[in-house]
Scaffold this motif. Sequence first.
Motif, PDB file in Angstrom:
ATOM      1  N   LEU A  96      -6.132   9.789  11.333  1.00  0.00           N
ATOM      2  CA  LEU A  96      -6.274   8.394  11.070  1.00  0.00           C
ATOM      3  C   LEU A  96      -7.573   7.757  11.585  1.00  0.00           C
ATOM      4  CD1 LEU A  96      -4.848   5.630  10.048  1.00  0.00           C
ATOM      5  CD2 LEU A  96      -3.948   5.386  12.293  1.00  0.00           C
ATOM      6  N   ASP A  97      -7.855   8.217  12.975  1.00  0.00           N
ATOM      7  CA  ASP A  97      -9.133   7.973  13.351  1.00  0.00           C
ATOM      8  C   ASP A  97     -10.468   8.557  12.494  1.00  0.00           C
ATOM      9  OD1 ASP A  97      -7.830   7.278  15.558  1.00  0.00           O
ATOM     10  OD2 ASP A  97      -8.261   9.098  17.014  1.00  0.00           O
ATOM     11  N   GLU A  98     -10.307   9.377  11.938  1.00  0.00           N
ATOM     12  CA  GLU A  98     -11.566   9.583  10.874  1.00  0.00           C
ATOM     13  C   GLU A  98     -11.574   8.735   9.846  1.00  0.00           C
ATOM     14  OE1 GLU A  98     -11.006  13.738   9.468  1.00  0.00           O
ATOM     15  OE2 GLU A  98     -11.303  14.420  11.549  1.00  0.00           O
ATOM     16  N   ARG A  99     -10.562   8.269   9.491  1.00  0.00           N
ATOM     17  CA  ARG A  99     -10.307   7.303   8.098  1.00  0.00           C
ATOM     18  C   ARG A  99     -10.541   5.871   8.579  1.00  0.00           C
ATOM     19  NH1 ARG A  99      -7.511  11.537   6.619  1.00  0.00           N
ATOM     20  NH2 ARG A  99      -7.093  12.073   4.464  1.00  0.00           N
ATOM     21  N   SER A 100     -10.047   5.459   9.915  1.00  0.00           N
ATOM     22  CA  SER A 100      -9.896   3.835  10.007  1.00  0.00           C
ATOM     23  C   SER A 100     -10.495   3.834  11.532  1.00  0.00           C
ATOM     24  CB  SER A 100      -8.739   3.456   9.864  1.00  0.00           C
ATOM     25  OG  SER A 100      -8.764   2.081  10.165  1.00  0.00           O
ATOM     26  N   GLY A 101     -11.822   3.362  11.775  1.00  0.00           N
ATOM     27  CA  GLY A 101     -12.374   2.961  12.955  1.00  0.00           C
ATOM     28  C   GLY A 101     -11.624   1.983  13.859  1.00  0.00           C
ATOM     29  N   MET A 102     -11.443   2.155  15.271  1.00  0.00           N
ATOM     30  CA  MET A 102     -10.647   1.490  16.017  1.00  0.00           C
ATOM     31  C   MET A 102     -11.071   0.410  16.141  1.00  0.00           C
ATOM     32  SD  MET A 102      -8.045   1.338  18.098  1.00  0.00           S
ATOM     33  CE  MET A 102      -7.809   2.859  18.689  1.00  0.00           C
ATOM     34  N   ALA A 103     -12.357  -0.104  16.003  1.00  0.00           N
ATOM     35  CA  ALA A 103     -12.986  -1.637  16.105  1.00  0.00           C
ATOM     36  C   ALA A 103     -12.548  -2.479  14.856  1.00  0.00           C
ATOM     37  CB  ALA A 103     -14.345  -1.384  16.139  1.00  0.00           C
ATOM     38  N   LYS A 104     -12.139  -1.581  13.922  1.00  0.00           N
ATOM     39  CA  LYS A 104     -11.740  -2.340  12.297  1.00  0.00           C
ATOM     40  C   LYS A 104     -10.571  -2.462  12.206  1.00  0.00           C
ATOM     41  CE  LYS A 104     -16.454  -1.337  10.536  1.00  0.00           C
ATOM     42  NZ  LYS A 104     -17.229  -0.698   9.542  1.00  0.00           N
ATOM     43  N   ARG A 105      -9.625  -2.192  13.059  1.00  0.00           N
ATOM     44  CA  ARG A 105      -8.092  -2.073  12.734  1.00  0.00           C
ATOM     45  C   ARG A 105      -7.357  -3.317  13.057  1.00  0.00           C
ATOM     46  NH1 ARG A 105      -6.256   3.651  15.388  1.00  0.00           N
ATOM     47  NH2 ARG A 105      -7.829   5.060  14.188  1.00  0.00           N
ATOM     48  N   PHE A 135       0.885  -0.974   0.057  1.00  0.00           N
ATOM     49  CA  PHE A 135      -0.068  -0.003  -0.329  1.00  0.00           C
ATOM     50  C   PHE A 135       1.123   1.109   0.076  1.00  0.00           C
ATOM     51  CE2 PHE A 135      -3.313  -2.827   2.023  1.00  0.00           C
ATOM     52  CZ  PHE A 135      -4.491  -2.590   0.795  1.00  0.00           C
ATOM     53  N   LEU A 136       1.955   1.164   0.826  1.00  0.00           N
ATOM     54  CA  LEU A 136       2.823   2.698   0.949  1.00  0.00           C
ATOM     55  C   LEU A 136       3.464   2.554  -0.516  1.00  0.00           C
ATOM     56  CD1 LEU A 136       3.836   4.487   2.584  1.00  0.00           C
ATOM     57  CD2 LEU A 136       5.748   3.162   3.212  1.00  0.00           C
ATOM     58  N   ALA A 137       3.841   1.754  -1.037  1.00  0.00           N
ATOM     59  CA  ALA A 137       4.681   1.717  -2.483  1.00  0.00           C
ATOM     60  C   ALA A 137       3.711   2.468  -3.436  1.00  0.00           C
ATOM     61  CB  ALA A 137       5.028   0.519  -2.941  1.00  0.00           C
ATOM     62  N   ALA A 138       2.230   1.909  -3.456  1.00  0.00           N
ATOM     63  CA  ALA A 138       1.439   2.566  -4.351  1.00  0.00           C
ATOM     64  C   ALA A 138       0.758   3.881  -4.188  1.00  0.00           C
ATOM     65  CB  ALA A 138      -0.035   1.667  -4.302  1.00  0.00           C
ATOM     66  N   GLN A 139       0.685   4.170  -2.766  1.00  0.00           N
ATOM     67  CA  GLN A 139       0.452   5.467  -2.502  1.00  0.00           C
ATOM     68  C   GLN A 139       1.589   6.606  -3.040  1.00  0.00           C
ATOM     69  OE1 GLN A 139      -2.509   6.682  -1.228  1.00  0.00           O
ATOM     70  NE2 GLN A 139      -3.744   5.058  -0.368  1.00  0.00           N
ATOM     71  N   ALA A 190      -4.423  -0.838   7.104  1.00  0.00           N
ATOM     72  CA  ALA A 190      -3.201  -0.372   6.388  1.00  0.00           C
ATOM     73  C   ALA A 190      -3.203   0.393   5.370  1.00  0.00           C
ATOM     74  CB  ALA A 190      -2.670  -2.074   5.949  1.00  0.00           C
ATOM     75  N   SER A 191      -4.272   0.304   4.596  1.00  0.00           N
ATOM     76  CA  SER A 191      -4.153   1.209   3.525  1.00  0.00           C
ATOM     77  C   SER A 191      -4.429   2.858   3.972  1.00  0.00           C
ATOM     78  CB  SER A 191      -5.607   0.875   2.605  1.00  0.00           C
ATOM     79  OG  SER A 191      -5.642   1.939   1.529  1.00  0.00           O
ATOM     80  N   ALA A 192      -5.049   2.877   5.037  1.00  0.00           N
ATOM     81  CA  ALA A 192      -5.178   4.272   5.833  1.00  0.00           C
ATOM     82  C   ALA A 192      -3.994   4.419   6.364  1.00  0.00           C
ATOM     83  CB  ALA A 192      -6.296   4.235   6.906  1.00  0.00           C
ATOM     84  N   ILE A 193      -3.215   3.836   6.855  1.00  0.00           N
ATOM     85  CA  ILE A 193      -1.809   4.278   7.464  1.00  0.00           C
ATOM     86  C   ILE A 193      -0.906   4.485   6.305  1.00  0.00           C
ATOM     87  CG2 ILE A 193       0.401   3.421   8.412  1.00  0.00           C
ATOM     88  CD1 ILE A 193      -1.610   1.755  10.401  1.00  0.00           C
ATOM     89  N   ALA A 194      -0.873   3.628   5.147  1.00  0.00           N
ATOM     90  CA  ALA A 194      -0.038   4.146   4.209  1.00  0.00           C
ATOM     91  C   ALA A 194      -0.338   5.517   3.290  1.00  0.00           C
ATOM     92  CB  ALA A 194      -0.220   2.831   3.054  1.00  0.00           C
ATOM     93  N   GLU A 195      -1.648   5.528   3.173  1.00  0.00           N
ATOM     94  CA  GLU A 195      -2.031   6.848   2.760  1.00  0.00           C
ATOM     95  C   GLU A 195      -1.525   8.190   3.406  1.00  0.00           C
ATOM     96  OE1 GLU A 195      -6.108   9.291   1.427  1.00  0.00           O
ATOM     97  OE2 GLU A 195      -6.366   7.469   2.385  1.00  0.00           O
ATOM     98  N   LEU A 196      -1.621   8.190   4.756  1.00  0.00           N
ATOM     99  CA  LEU A 196      -1.117   9.032   5.380  1.00  0.00           C
ATOM    100  C   LEU A 196       0.196   9.373   5.722  1.00  0.00           C
ATOM    101  CD1 LEU A 196      -3.789   9.018   8.522  1.00  0.00           C
ATOM    102  CD2 LEU A 196      -3.712  10.808   6.479  1.00  0.00           C
ATOM    103  N   LEU A 197       0.984   8.160   5.590  1.00  0.00           N
ATOM    104  CA  LEU A 197       2.363   8.394   5.564  1.00  0.00           C
ATOM    105  C   LEU A 197       2.899   8.595   4.207  1.00  0.00           C
ATOM    106  CD1 LEU A 197       3.369   4.736   7.277  1.00  0.00           C
ATOM    107  CD2 LEU A 197       3.900   7.040   8.190  1.00  0.00           C
TER     108      LEU A 197
END
Length: 578
Positions: free
Chosen positions: A181-190, A37-41, A208-215
């Motif tokens: 990150l909280d706005e993009r990925s809810g805690m219960a689905k991590r 995901f990080l490479a793609a972003q 993982a996709s949300a983390i990669a996008e923000l990184l």
Amino acid sequence: MNLIEALEVLKQPVSPHRPAIRVGLACGFTPLHLETFLAAQLRQRMPAHAIEIVPGLFGDLAGNIERFQTGQCDVLAAVVEWQDLDPRLGARSLGGWRREDLPDIEKSVELSVSRLERALRTSSSRFPVCLCLPTLPLPPLFTTTTGQASAQELQLRNSLAAFAANVAKEPSVRVLNSQQLDERSGMAKRFNLQSELTAGFPYHLPHASAIAELLAALIQNPAPKKGLITDLDDTLWSGLLGEVGVEGVSWDLDRHSHMHGVYQQFLGSLASAGVLVAVATKNDAAQVEQALGRKDLILAKEKLFPVEAHWSAKSESVGRILETWNIGADAVVFVDDTPMEVAEVKAAFPEMECLGFPRNDPGAIWNLLKQLRDLFGKSAISPEDLIRLESIRSAGAMREAVNHDRGTFDDFLRSANAEIEFNFAKQPRDSRAFELVNKTNQFNLNGKRLTEAAWHDYLSNPSSFLLTVNYEDKYGPLGRIAVLLGRIEEKSVSVDSWVMSCRAFSRRIEHQCLKQLCERFDAAEIVLDYQATPRNGPLQEFLSAIAGPLTTPLRISRNDFLGKCPALYQRVKELVNA
């Protein structure tokens, strides 16, 4: 982005002429899909570049950070989870969750964050570091119910917060905002416990996709905008000035116009950080002057410059503002509540970010402020940012004085009491110098840009030099307005980068820079890595005047240069800092 989309992005061809971007990925778990995901972003943000992700070893986050060296990567992405601070805070370790184990876990976490802080400080002196703090929930090891935070849990979070606040002060460390990150990925689905136990990868794919996008957004940090041009009616305030009068426009709770006050407050925060703010409005100029003079205005009137108030097209106002600021349209944002005005300015300046102000929709206005924060946000505020508005005002005063001066321009400069300071100290963490080197403005030697890692590598070479130039005259300080980056080679000096702020044009500073290099290094010749770009016309004119026909590279003889410009060097006081 899902996994199939990420893989498709990575299949796209890259330019063979662009260098690959190498990203060190330091984490204690198996990077697996996060790496993809990080490479793609990053490919989406930099489609011409190949992306190389360099992972570390499983289970050794701090060691991974410590092992990455200059040359291995251009930037480091470090992803921390609780088990990296103590294995007992993860699911794979069976080290014990007894009540008597908790003090030892607290101590272990404190030691771990201390080691991480040292490692990150060292790494950030070599290349930029983007840091993601723990995103997964703590395990159920505490004696309180899940609805009650225990003292031990709060102490762990306190140790982590103190660590994050300390490393965030480092100039080359960027900490991912957990709120985003909280706005993009809810805690219960991590947390994916099954994947963690079987593969050592603890995330559900969307997380993982949300983390990669923000990184990726932290790694490929776009240049911040410099100026904002705003409308007044139903934007800076509620109401039409020409209809309701000076006292009728509002920005308060009582008249349901509070969000206009919030917008004013936000513009004030931008202005306090050095962002230029101007007004383009179709209104009577005298009425605008009175309204902007109201004592209850949240945004100080003196922070608005210039103010274009008349009945002509908004694009004409915007054009004059850009001329006054002397910056390109691509560095400016235009905000207006009328879609037609937004479209008209966008048609005249396609490269400008033109945004509608969503009046009567508080939630949409709030989102607009967040969008503006992303457009103008920067990691550090330099002294030059804080004097930008005053330097533009002083440049206007200087132009006015020149127009009234009957003598030559050189005579005028002699009377300006100008002082130039030349500083040869190599400071890799000088964010202002690095920012200047990467400007693509009108006085840029070749338009080449450096990554932060390349910047650090260049300055670590003993034969390299960094020259920064500060300027001030009786009209006010301009701050650091020029950077030259080069190498000393026997009796010649090679200049690989030379960028000067547009605020410093027409003050003969460029002549002083060349003279300083000749005298500092006793150079018989200066070799410039000159290349024509679509924007560096003023630089081309200067070089043609002193060197004749332009070539790549361009060689300037000391004797020829000094012989052509003998009268230019008695105008300023020169200070050289080793």
